[in-house]
Write an enzyme that holds these catalytic residues in place. Sequence first.
Site, short mmCIF file in Angstrom:
data_model
loop_
_atom_site.label_atom_id
_atom_site.label_comp_id
_atom_site.label_asym_id
_atom_site.label_seq_id
_atom_site.Cartn_x
_atom_site.Cartn_y
_atom_site.Cartn_z
N CYS A 1 -4.54 13.33 12.59
CA CYS A 1 -5.17 12.03 12.55
C CYS A 1 -5.07 11.31 13.86
CB CYS A 1 -4.67 11.27 11.60
SG CYS A 1 -2.93 10.56 11.72
N ARG B 1 -4.40 10.63 4.10
CA ARG B 1 -2.96 11.90 4.22
C ARG B 1 -2.31 11.69 3.08
NH1 ARG B 1 -1.50 14.44 8.68
NH2 ARG B 1 0.60 14.29 7.91
N ARG C 1 1.00 14.96 12.92
CA ARG C 1 1.39 14.56 11.60
C ARG C 1 1.54 15.84 10.77
NH1 ARG C 1 -0.92 9.23 9.72
NH2 ARG C 1 0.61 9.06 8.16
N PRO C 2 2.46 17.08 11.01
CA PRO C 2 2.44 18.22 10.17
C PRO C 2 3.15 17.80 9.17
CG PRO C 2 4.02 18.25 12.04
CD PRO C 2 3.43 16.92 12.27
N VAL C 3 3.24 18.74 8.02
CA VAL C 3 3.81 18.50 6.60
C VAL C 3 4.93 19.62 6.58
CG1 VAL C 3 2.06 17.36 5.61
CG2 VAL C 3 2.00 19.65 5.62
N ASP C 4 5.32 20.37 7.46
CA ASP C 4 6.22 21.59 7.59
C ASP C 4 7.54 21.12 6.74
OD1 ASP C 4 6.60 19.79 9.86
OD2 ASP C 4 8.12 21.14 10.50
N LYS D 1 0.81 -1.31 0.00
CA LYS D 1 0.14 0.03 -0.01
C LYS D 1 0.73 1.38 -0.05
CE LYS D 1 -1.75 1.61 4.00
NZ LYS D 1 -1.67 2.89 4.29
N ASN D 2 1.67 1.28 0.84
CA ASN D 2 2.56 2.45 1.21
C ASN D 2 3.63 2.76 0.07
OD1 ASN D 2 1.20 3.08 3.15
ND2 ASN D 2 2.60 2.58 4.85
N ARG E 1 -8.96 0.11 4.81
CA ARG E 1 -8.00 0.78 4.00
C ARG E 1 -6.61 0.20 3.52
NH1 ARG E 1 -7.18 6.13 7.12
NH2 ARG E 1 -5.72 6.35 5.36
N ASP F 1 4.56 0.51 11.90
CA ASP F 1 3.07 0.10 11.60
C ASP F 1 3.20 -1.49 12.00
OD1 ASP F 1 2.63 2.54 10.37
OD2 ASP F 1 3.33 1.98 8.20
C1 EPZ Z 1 4.48 6.99 6.31
O1 EPZ Z 1 3.63 8.25 6.83
C2 EPZ Z 1 3.47 5.79 6.31
N1 EPZ Z 1 2.21 6.26 5.54
C3 EPZ Z 1 2.82 5.52 7.69
O2 EPZ Z 1 2.15 4.29 7.48
C4 EPZ Z 1 4.03 5.33 8.34
O3 EPZ Z 1 3.44 4.76 9.84
C5 EPZ Z 1 5.14 6.11 8.50
O4 EPZ Z 1 5.37 6.64 7.16
C6 EPZ Z 1 6.38 6.13 9.16
O5 EPZ Z 1 6.99 4.87 8.67
C7 EPZ Z 1 2.40 6.37 4.10
O6 EPZ Z 1 3.22 5.68 3.53
C8 EPZ Z 1 1.17 6.43 3.28
P1 EPZ Z 1 6.31 10.34 8.32
P2 EPZ Z 1 4.18 9.61 6.75
O7 EPZ Z 1 6.26 11.61 7.27
O8 EPZ Z 1 4.88 9.72 5.61
C9 EPZ Z 1 6.79 13.89 11.64
C10 EPZ Z 1 0.06 2.78 7.84
O9 EPZ Z 1 -0.31 2.57 8.69
N2 EPZ Z 1 6.70 14.90 10.41
O10 EPZ Z 1 7.62 9.51 8.05
O11 EPZ Z 1 3.13 10.41 6.99
C11 EPZ Z 1 5.48 13.16 11.85
O12 EPZ Z 1 4.34 13.76 12.60
C12 EPZ Z 1 0.66 4.52 7.93
O13 EPZ Z 1 0.07 2.49 6.76
C13 EPZ Z 1 6.78 16.23 10.83
O14 EPZ Z 1 6.82 16.54 12.04
O15 EPZ Z 1 5.02 9.60 8.13
C14 EPZ Z 1 5.73 11.87 12.50
O16 EPZ Z 1 5.82 11.95 13.74
C15 EPZ Z 1 0.23 5.11 9.18
N3 EPZ Z 1 7.11 17.06 9.69
C16 EPZ Z 1 7.29 11.77 11.82
O17 EPZ Z 1 7.60 12.75 11.46
C17 EPZ Z 1 7.01 16.49 8.42
O18 EPZ Z 1 6.80 17.61 7.75
C18 EPZ Z 1 7.24 10.43 10.79
O19 EPZ Z 1 6.25 11.01 9.92
C19 EPZ Z 1 6.79 15.24 8.15
C20 EPZ Z 1 6.65 14.38 9.26
#
Ligand code: EPZ
Length: 420
Positions: free
Chosen positions: A117, A93, A122-125, A22-23, A400, A307
């Site tokens: 969520c 997301r 989970r910010p996107v900064d 999926k991811n 999902r 995960d």
């Molecule tokens: C991906 O989410 C996966 N989703 C998640 O899987 C997975 O848990 C996660 O990576 C970690 O491995 C998909 O691939 C669709 P991150 P993502 O950006 O990309 C913080 C599942 O169950 N952060 O690596 O959203 C964030 O808040 C899902 O399949 C910032 O602060 O995760 C988190 O604490 C759930 N600012 C950490 O970093 C940012 O701009 C890691 O998030 C981006 C992230």
Amino acid sequence: MDKLQIRGGKPLAGRLKVSGAKNSALKILAATLLTEQPVRIDNMPHLNDVTTMIELLGCLGAEVLVDEHLSVEVCAGNVRSLKAPYELVKTMRASFLVMGPLLARFGAAEVSLPGGCAIGARPVDQHLKGFEAMGAEISVDGGYVQGRVRERLRGADIHMEMVTVGGTENLLMAATLADGRTVLRNAAQEPEIIDLAQCLIAMGAKIRGHGTDTIEVEGVEALHGAEYRVMPDRIEAGTYLAAAAATRGAIELIGADAGTMGTVLERLRAAGADVTCGDGCIRLDMHGARPRAVDIDTAPYPGFPTDLQAQFMAMDAVADGEARVTETIFENRFMHVQEMNRLGANIELVNSSTAVVHGVESLRAAPVMATDLRASFSLVLAALVAEGTTVIDRIYHIDRGYETIEEKLSLLGADVARIR
Ligand code: EPZ
């Protein structure tokens, strides 16, 4: 609302084919926006999140064809909208991942802010800072991120402040069409990022270093069509292996990639599982024994995946001994603890990132509620072990991310039914 009814107590046994990841699939679908030519994607998992991404591509104007083998062909030759609406982004997301491709190819994008969520803020900064470093003007208005590029994104040296999977992927896709060279530092190293990079390379992108913490991209003028096969889902594979271990069963996973599952297989072996890996298959046999408790510390790849934290906690709940589970990626990913305790587990929350699991001999059926995707499966796993019939509510979370869960579990001998 659908529920799953599970009569527990049977060891899982049999063979199972692992689905496409999926991811990885979601990002590869987003990447099809980078070219006007058709991209054919094989091994696409049949999941609600994939349907949402296909719907989003359609709403941007891409033509999507799905054949009877669930291969998907996307042609983004006639994109007519650059707006990813709130209605779609709020349900998933990963929709935010269209921002990089749209900015890179069309010089503009308007994408709803995903917001928080269940598992955390989970910010996107980091995504946005990276786009700015590449010359995009970013503003946030009315819950939407607006991005504008004067001529073309330009290559940049970007150091991400934390390891982010989505951030790395969004910037990687954007960089493929940027003017000049981009270096992504502190990049995530997840196998799904390698898969995305390989698909982009098949589309004509120039990328090096994917799978390490420094990715270099030499931007090209245009990408072209390609055919690509999505990697096997290592999280689905790890989930079924944990379920087999918890139920003292024996299973064989076909089409799995052990090379992407090092830490997970190591933890299963530490729990007493007899794990053997062949060409594209993983076998696990508990020889009827109860698993031993294993500590879990989540970390970015190659560490133990967040995960799979909930599913391994369910295994620990019935293991021999005491385990410490530490979640370092998300701030609120222990919602399954209370539900598991309703099933008779003995799990103590030490603080928001640490739980101590005191293994018990057996669990007892109870009504429980799914809270997020992986937590939901951890309840399924606990229900497979529990004595009696457990009903799990809100299983739309599971749909999902887990393909045909009842069929797959039934194939392994579980007594499971979907009810309304
Ligand atoms: C991906 O989410 C996966 N989703 C998640 O899987 C997975 O848990 C996660 O990576 C970690 O491995 C998909 O691939 C669709 P991150 P993502 O950006 O990309 C913080 C599942 O169950 N952060 O690596 O959203 C964030 O808040 C899902 O399949 C910032 O602060 O995760 C988190 O604490 C759930 N600012 C950490 O970093 C940012 O701009 C890691 O998030 C981006 C992230």
